[in-house]
Design an enzyme around this catalytic site. Structure first.
Site, PDB file in Angstrom:
ATOM      1  CB  CYS A  42      38.974  38.958   3.232  1.00 22.35           C
ATOM      2  SG  CYS A  42      37.948  37.465   3.417  1.00 22.35           S
ATOM      3  CG  ASP A  44      40.845  33.887   1.376  1.00 23.78           C
ATOM      4  OD1 ASP A  44      41.977  33.377   1.260  1.00 23.78           O
ATOM      5  OD2 ASP A  44      39.862  33.533   0.709  1.00 23.78           O
ATOM      6  NE  ARG A  46      42.196  31.763  -1.169  1.00 24.89           N
ATOM      7  CZ  ARG A  46      41.100  31.524  -1.883  1.00 24.89           C
ATOM      8  NH1 ARG A  46      41.190  30.788  -2.983  1.00 24.89           N
ATOM      9  NH2 ARG A  46      39.929  32.003  -1.505  1.00 24.89           N
ATOM     10  CG  HIS A  98      39.796  38.092  -1.507  1.00 23.42           C
ATOM     11  ND1 HIS A  98      39.525  36.824  -1.946  1.00 23.42           N
ATOM     12  CD2 HIS A  98      39.294  38.170  -0.246  1.00 23.42           C
ATOM     13  CE1 HIS A  98      38.897  36.149  -0.987  1.00 23.42           C
ATOM     14  NE2 HIS A  98      38.744  36.939   0.055  1.00 23.42           N
ATOM     15  CB  CYS A 101      35.368  37.469  -1.280  1.00 25.67           C
ATOM     16  SG  CYS A 101      35.250  37.498   0.523  1.00 25.67           S
TER      17      CYS A 101
HETATM   18 CO    CO Z   1      37.243  36.703   1.411  1.00 25.82          CO
END
Ligand code: CO
Length: 210
Positions: A42, A44, A46, A98, A101
């Site tokens: 992803c 993302d 993090r 994750h 999400c």
């Molecule tokens: Co995500």
């Protein structure tokens, strides 16, 4: 200091430290890229592939998009996949989702979000397949996390449906495909699904002239 200037300063410090620890670090990497892993994760911020797996530059070939999707018409993903499998000859492909999400959460909602609707449609389709199992869960957070896991499983299967992977399975006996989910709360990755080379798929998705 402007925020982006801090990044450039940090970069200088990082490069210096790398050379101090290992004088040949960069010269080795300039001459060869031979990662064993393709990571599809992803976007993302993090979930940084190298950092959470303790890997160094040169070890993982990375593709990231919203909700770690393998969409069979996505030229970007397919180009990365073909290069990784045919040229780099990666031994493993990891699809890493994750919990929590945002892409998966958004796909479970009914807000029109513009262009991204088209991307999230692919996740809604995964939800529809597993609707009964997901809706049987009481907590909203757990419903999202269940779809995160099922989505990873679906994307692993989508990889196996490509002629790129099937051709490599037939002629090389790899890559092994892994479905993992990272937990933002404790930093631990949980393996949820895997496909070994030459696992039989639904026959409609199998090519026989590769
Ligand atoms: Co995500």
């Amino acid at each position: 200091m402007e925020s982006y200037n801090k990044l450039l300063l940090e970069n200088k410090a990082w490069a210096k430290e790398k050379v101090q620890d290992d004088p040949d670090f960069f010269s080795r990497l300039t001459n060869i890229q031979k990662p064993d892993f393709l990571w599809i994760g992803c976007s993302d911020s993090r979930v940084p592939a190298n950092e959470i797996t303790g890997t160094q530059p040169g070890e993982i070939f990375v593709h990231r998009n919203i909700a770690n999707m393998v969409v069979h018409t996505d030229l970007n993903l397919l180009s990365v996949l073909e290069y990784a499998v045919q040229v780099l000859d990666v031994k493993h492909i990891i699809v890493c989702g994750h919990y929590g999400c945002g892409g998966v959460k958004a796909a479970m909602g009914n807000n029109s979000l513009g262009m991204i609707n088209k991307w999230l449609r692919n996740i809604k389709d995964v939800y529809r397949i597993h609707e009964d199992e997901i809706n049987a869960i009481q907590s909203e957070e757990q419903r999202v996390n269940k779809l995160v896991e099922l989505n990873v499983r679906e994307q692993v299967t989508n990889l196996a449906k490509t002629s790129i992977v099937q051709k490599a399975w037939k002629h090389k006996g790899h890559p092994h495909i892994h479905g993992w989910v990272y937990d933002l709360k404790d930093g631990i990755i949980k393996p949820v699904f895997e496909l070994n080379a030459n696992t039989p798929l639904d026959p409609i998705y199998m090519y026989d002239n590769l």
